[in-house]
Structure formats: structure tokens, C-alpha cells
Write an enzyme that holds these catalytic residues in place. Structure first.
Site, short mmCIF file in Angstrom:
data_model
loop_
_atom_site.label_atom_id
_atom_site.label_comp_id
_atom_site.label_asym_id
_atom_site.label_seq_id
_atom_site.Cartn_x
_atom_site.Cartn_y
_atom_site.Cartn_z
N GLU B 60 0.81 -1.21 0.00
CA GLU B 60 0.00 0.00 0.00
C GLU B 60 0.85 1.26 0.00
O GLU B 60 0.52 2.26 -0.65
CB GLU B 60 -0.96 0.01 1.19
CG GLU B 60 -2.10 -1.00 1.07
CD GLU B 60 -1.68 -2.45 1.37
OE1 GLU B 60 -0.55 -2.66 1.87
OE2 GLU B 60 -2.49 -3.36 1.12
N HIS B 129 -11.36 -5.44 8.20
CA HIS B 129 -12.16 -5.26 6.99
C HIS B 129 -13.42 -4.44 7.25
O HIS B 129 -14.32 -4.43 6.41
CB HIS B 129 -12.57 -6.62 6.40
CG HIS B 129 -11.43 -7.41 5.82
ND1 HIS B 129 -10.45 -7.95 6.61
CD2 HIS B 129 -11.12 -7.73 4.54
CE1 HIS B 129 -9.58 -8.60 5.83
NE2 HIS B 129 -9.97 -8.47 4.57
#
Lengths: 360, 327
Positions: B60, B129
């Protein structure tokens, strides 16, 4: 790890000023070009010494010294074409010099009058990056942009031995490798990350890391401006030709402190410093020029005089750097209008307008 | 006008952005052939090529860091972070570089980067999540943080984010990806409402409920339920967390005298806290009750079997409304 860089070290000019040859790398410079490199080295060292002095006099809050790394920076910087792009850390004053960035504009950041100091687009020289390793990903992204534009340009990314432990640097290696991006990773291994020796960052020579990422790594004598020039030129050419990234480890030594706030006597021995003084990057070029008759005493003294002039210019210019108006902190936070910043700016002005003279 | 899901509206918005500006690039993990784990980029690599719809290595910080370099080269990167809880490896690049580059360069270098992040809970996912990280980004000067609540806003606001010369954290309420709504695919961006303005979705007189993203539907349902009890709720979709459209909320509170702020993120130092402070400063004498907040607790996002207890729902919103009315 060998203290002298080992047999794999690419060298074209020995510490004694003797021109030697390497099977793969070479440069063919005119006497004028060689004198030009000498001048670069001397002026860059003078900029660094003057800025260090200005910090001691309280004119700069901090200065990150490059003493000892002049050849690594001048050699790699002079390998660049004008349309190549360089991403520095905060110590690349010598590279800035080769890019034509005004030396005075390097001082603003350290004097606290700006967080930048120059327009990166003018000389294809990015702003100094202080967070260790962040700029390596920017360099790869820029190189990915070059690929998409179909341009024949290359990017060079500067970082130190300490930065090789950062995730971002390793991610930059990965991205550049899988996309075959036209970027040269130029690691100045100056042996010290503030107080931590190279052994705290790696078990293998840094240039060998490249192999694991799938691109070539080269170790060059970082105190040999000719070898650095030759190796960097070759790596940049490969990048421009579509051969992807190269890691160059410039094996050098940080002769000064990490910054003016650091005290290296707490963690390293004087004997090391003395040993590296014998490998000085400037002295070997001077000896070579003198011995071969490519330069005379008049040349050396003219460079000294120019260095002194530059120092005076920096001294006077530093003290005259304009302090930004307080409201300038609200400028450029966003490119488009932002109601909160506008409101806080108005509130700041209202507050200061209460006092004689105001702030503006 | 067509009825479509938020996921499809976002896909259409990206397609339009790619068509209208050849400097727009998409980058992220699995966004190519797979079309992203939520299929938001479905079919785009096939139509625009691997050079513009880029499957990135699984890193990321690398995605955001290279986006900075691409922006410096004049590109307009739109990056996808796969899930909210995976944005933190990129936090340094977002906060130290993306957000600050424009100011550092005195305006010389713009960072027109859109950071798309599916966020929030309610889908029964495993840890990392279901998070709501908006306050981290809203706290950073230089970033804009917006979140659509319905397909039409998703379609328009994403295009506006891509067109912005500032970096925009674009938070997509993942549990609303499959909600349907009418989308005018020919909507003219130039005349569209600013993404930084709040929208009053339902007029009311008893109290104001301010919310955004996934909580908008919850709050509208609460307002419908309240109506049967004779309570008239004004529901404001904030749409933008930074900047925050305080004037719209203040004007509403001047009419209703009460404010409840609802979000999934924990209430401590959250958007609700900021809104409460600003409303108190600006219309103290209009308030009939303290500003109340409904949100997540100061715990890690719990295992999914407990998420219904963690997330604000219709009943918790109405409970707060009742407390505000009873004050």
C-alpha cells in the site's frame, strides 16, 4: 564486510591520484571537464562548510553536512542530463549544485523560512525529503510516468545506507523491478546512520541486495568522482534504453556529523576518520590534475577565490533571506478554496489586527 | 436516468474519468482482470489497457508513494486501497507526502490523487475489513475526505474527486455497494452540487440528525420510524468530512434546536465531536439540548458476531433522539 570496499569496488582514480582502468567502466574527459569536476568538488565543499558555520553562528537551525561525500554527489549529478529527474534526501547539496539549483535556496529549509525552497520543475530536482526513504517511491512513480509518456529520460533516487532498511525503499525496488522503470537507485553508503554503523542495517554488502530484486547492483568508490560519473552514466543510459533499474552503492564516509545537532565522538573512533582522510575525494583529483599538468597553481588559486566569493554570497544571502509573512502558513494548504483554512486565516488576521501594526 | 447499484455507479464514474482525461490512471491490488475485490473496476483494464489500469504489487505504501511520483509527472492517479484496515501501511505517504506536497512546494506541485477506500462494517467480515478511519485523515491538513451515501452521489462525487487538484480520500460505504438508486449517467459535472456541501435529505422540526456514508440509510429509516410517533427528524447527509459543511448543520439546528450526530467510527475525537463543538460555538442559544453522538465504541472493531451491537442502528439513533427531546 571489508572496510576498503573490497575487490568489487569500481575505481578509476586512486586515493593517490593515479588514473587506473576498469574493464567495464570508463570516462573520457577533456582537461577542461576534469578541471570542471574539481571546481564542482571544491565549491560544493565550501557551500557545506559555510552552511555549517552559519549554523554555528545561529543563522541556521540545522545543517546536514555532506563533508566527504562530494565526489559521490558531483559524479552522479554530472552524469544526469538536464531532462533527467533527481530525487534527493536532505543532504544532496552537491547534487543540487550540479542541477543548477541556487545554493542559497538550499538554506531556506534549514533557516526555517520555508519547507521547500525551490520550484522542483525548474531544474528537475525534487524538494528535499526528510522522512527517510519516502522519495524512492516518488522516484519510481515519476519513472513510471516517463514510461507512459514514451520519453527517453531517466530518474535518479538518492538515499543512504540507513534508508535501505526502510519498507518504502524496498517497495521502491519491487515496483521498479516489476515495471522495469527507468530509475537509478543511488545509495551513498557513508557507513553511518546517525550513530548506527552499517552492521545495524545489513549483513551483506548493500549493492548485492539488488540481485534479490532482479536488477543489477554495483559498488563504486564513492570518493572517486570519475568512477561515480562512469558508473552512473552507464546506469542512466541503461534506464533510458529500457533496461530498467540499477542500484549503485557509492562506498564513502560521512566525515562530518549526521547533522549539526549530532556528536559523532560518542559513537565512533578517531582512527576511522583518519583512515578515510587519506581517501579524500578532492585531494586525489587535485594531485591528478597537478601531476599530469592539466592544471597549474593559478587554476587552483582561482577556484579557491571563487569558493571564497561563494561563501560571502551565502553568508550575506542567508542573513537577508526574507522571513515569510505569518499568514503565508495558510497559503497553498489546498490548491482549491477550503472554507476551514479561509476561516482560520480570517480569525488569525482578526486576532492580530487588535494589536498595533497587526501581523500580516 | 437508470436504476443501478452504488458499485456499478462507481464503475461508471471511473470509466467516465478515464474517458474524459487521458492523464487519469487507476492503480491498486487486483483491480485489473479481477476488477477489484468488490468489482468496482470491472472491465476497465480490458478497455483502457494495463498502462492505465495498473495491477500493483501488494504494497500500500508503494501504491501511494508511486502515485505521488506520477502526480509530479502530471498524472492524475486514482488508487484503490482494498480495505479500510489496509490503508495504514500507506499512512506515512498519505500524511507526510500526499497531504503536504502542495504546501511544501508553495503551490508548484499539485497532488490530484484520489484515494478510494471501501470502509465501514456490517458485512460480517474478518478483522481489519470493517473500519472507519475517516478521523485520521480529516485531522490532516491538505487532505479532503468525502463519502457518498447513495448511487447518484457516488457517481458524481467520485468524478469530482478525480477532477479535484487536491488529494481526496474517497470513502466508499462498502455495505451500501449493492444498494440501488437512480443515477443520471449524463449528469453534467459542471452544474453538479459541490461534493463538500451537505444535503438535507428530509426536512423536519423536532431534531436534526447529521450523518454520512453508510449511516445515512440507517438515519433515514429512523426518521421514518420516528414519524409514526409524531417526531419530525431533519436528516442531513454531510457528504464531506473535510471540509465539514458546518453552516448547513447550524442553520438546521437553529430551526430544530437539537442535534444528533451519527457515524460508525468511534465517537471519541470523531466527526461528531467536532460538529458538536462547532454547533455549540455558533448557535449555543438555539440549542434545547446538548449535541448527542451515536457511533462506535472505544474498542477495536469487534468480531463480526458482535458487530450489530457495535454499529449504530435505527434503535440507537432513536434512543439518542429521545434523550435529546427529553432533555
Amino acid at each position: 564486510m571489508t572496510a576498503d570496499g573490497g575487490p568489487e569496488l569500481v575505481q578509476l582514480l586512486t586515493p593517490e591520484g593515479e588514473r587506473v582502468h576498469h574493464p567495464e567502466y570508463d570516462v573520457d574527459l577533456t582537461p577542461e571537464e576534469l578541471r570542471g569536476l574539481y571546481r564542482d568538488l571544491v565549491l560544493v565543499r565550501r557551500i557545506d562548510a559555510e552552511a555549517t558555520a552559519l549554523q554555528r553562528q545561529g543563522e541556521l537551525g540545522l545543517w546536514a553536512q555532506l563533508l566527504g561525500q562530494e565526489a559521490a554527489q558531483v559524479g552522479s549529478g554530472r552524469a544526469l542530463r538536464p531532462d533527467d529527474y533527481a530525487f534527493p534526501t536532505y543532504r544532496e547539496h552537491g547534487v543540487a549544485w550540479t542541477r543548477g539549483v541556487q545554493p542559497l535556496s538550499l538554506l531556506g529549509l534549514f533557516r526555517g523560512v520555508t519547507n521547500g525552497g525551490w520550484d522542483p520543475r525548474e531544474r528537475n530536482f525534487a524538494l528535499y525529503t526528510i522522512v527517510i526513504g519516502d522519495q524512492c517511491l516518488h522516484a519510481v512513480g515519476y519513472a513510471m510516468g516517463i514510461q507512459r509518456d514514451g520519453a527517453e529520460q531517466a530518474v535518479i533516487c538518492y538515499f543512504g545506507d540507513g534508508a535501505t532498511s526502510q519498507g518504502d525503499v524496498n517497495e521502491a525496488f519491487v515496483f521498479s523491478a516489476v515495471y522495469n522503470a527507468p530509475v537509478v537507485f543511488f545509495c551513498q553508503n557513508n557507513q553511518w546512520a546517525i550513530s548506527e554503523p552499517l552492521e545495524r542495517q545489513t549483513r551483506i554488502p548493500l549493492y548485492q541486495r539488488a540481485q534479490g530484486f532482479g536488477f543489477p547492483g554495483i559498488r563504486v568508490d564513492g570518493n572517486d568522482v570519475l568512477a561515480v560519473l562512469a558508473v552512473t552514466q552507464a546506469a542512466l543510459a541503461a534506464a533510458r534504453e529500457g533496461q530498467g533499474p540499477t542500484l549503485i552503492e557509492a562506498f564513502t564516509y560521512r566525515m562530518g556529523a549526521h547533522t549539526t545537532s549530532d556528536d559523532p565522538t560518542r559513537y565512533r573512533v578517531a582512527a576511522d576518520l583518519e583512515a578515510w582522510k587519506l581517501k579524500d575525494p578532492i585531494e586525489r583529483v587535485k594531485v591528478h590534475l597537478a601531476r599530469t599538468g592539466m592544471a597549474d597553481a593559478a587554476f587552483f588559486s582561482s577556484v579557491e577565490a571563487e569558493a571564497e566569493e561563494l561563501a560571502v554570497h551565502l553568508r550575506d544571502g542567508c542573513r537577508a533571506l526574507p522571513e515569510p509573512p505569518p499568514t503565508s502558513m495558510f497559503d497553498h494548504v489546498y490548491a482549491e478554496p477550503h472554507p476551514l483554512v479561509s476561516a482560520e486565516r480570517a480569525e488569525f488576521e482578526r486576532y492580530h489586527a487588535q494589536f498595533a501594526g497587526g501581523a500580516s | 436516468m437508470a436504476v443501478t447499484t452504488m458499485a456499478k455507479a462507481l464503475n461508471a464514474a471511473l470509466r467516465r474519468a478515464l474517458e474524459s482525461d487521458d492523464r487519469v490512471l487507476l492503480m491498486g491490488e487486483d483491480i485489473g482482470k479481477l476488477g477489484g475485490v468488490f468489482r468496482i473496476t470491472d472491465g476497465l483494464q480490458k478497455d483502457f489497457g494495463e498502462s492505465r489500469v495498473i495491477d500493483s504489487p501488494l504494497a500500500e505504501s508503494g501504491i501511494l508513494g508511486t502515485a505521488v511520483g506520477l502526480a509530479m509527472r502530471g498524472f492524475r492517479p486514482v488508487v484503490e486501497i482494498q480495505f479500510d484496515g489496509f490503508v495504514y501501511p500507506a499512512f506515512d505517504q498519505i500524511v507526510s507526502q500526499v497531504a503536504k506536497h502542495h504546501a511544501r512546494s508553495s503551490g508548484a506541485t499539485r497532488m490530484p490523487i484520489t484515494i478510494r477506500i471501501p470502509y465501514g462494517g456490517g458485512i460480517g467480515a474478518v478483522e481489519h475489513h470493517s473500519e472507519s478511519p475517516e478521523a485520521y485523515f480529516a485531522h490532516t491538513a491538505g487532505l479532503r475526505v468525502i463519502s457518498p451515501s447513495n448511487p447518484f452521489d457516488a457517481f458524481v462525487m467520485l468524478q469530482q474527486a478525480v477532477a479535484s487538484d487536491d488529494p481526496v480520500v474517497f470513502l466508499e460505504p462498502k455495505r451500501r455497494y449493492w444498494d440501488k438508486g437512480e443515477v443520471d449517467v449524463d449528469a453534467d459535472l459542471a452544474s453538479a452540487m459541490s461534493p463538500y456541501r451537505a444535503r438535507i435529505l428530509r426536512d423536519g422540526t423536532s431534531a436534526t440528525v447529521a450523518c454520512y456514508g453508510p449511516m445515512v440509510r440507517t438515519c433515514l429509516e429512523a426518521a421514518t420510524a420516528a414519524e409514526t410517533d409524531g417526531v419530525s427528524l431533519e436528516v442531513i447527509d454531510l457528504r464531506s468530512v473535510s471540509p465539514l459543511d458546518v453552516p448547513t448543520v447550524v442553520a438546521s439546528v437553529r430551526r430544530t434546536g437539537r442535534l444528533v450526530v451519527v457515524h460508525e467510527a468511534s465517537v471519541f475525537l470523531g466527526v461528531g465531536a467536532e460538529l458538536a463543538a462547532r454547533v455549540t460555538e455558533e448557535c449555543f442559544y438555539s440549542l434545547e439540548a446538548p449535541v448527542l453522538r451515536v457511533g462506535g465504541y472505544h474498542t477495536p472493531y469487534p468480531p463480526s458476531k458482535l458487530e450489530e451491537d457495535y454499529l449504530p442502528d435505527l434503535d440507537r439513533v432513536l434512543d439518542a433522539v429521545d434523550r435529546a427531546l427529553a432533555f
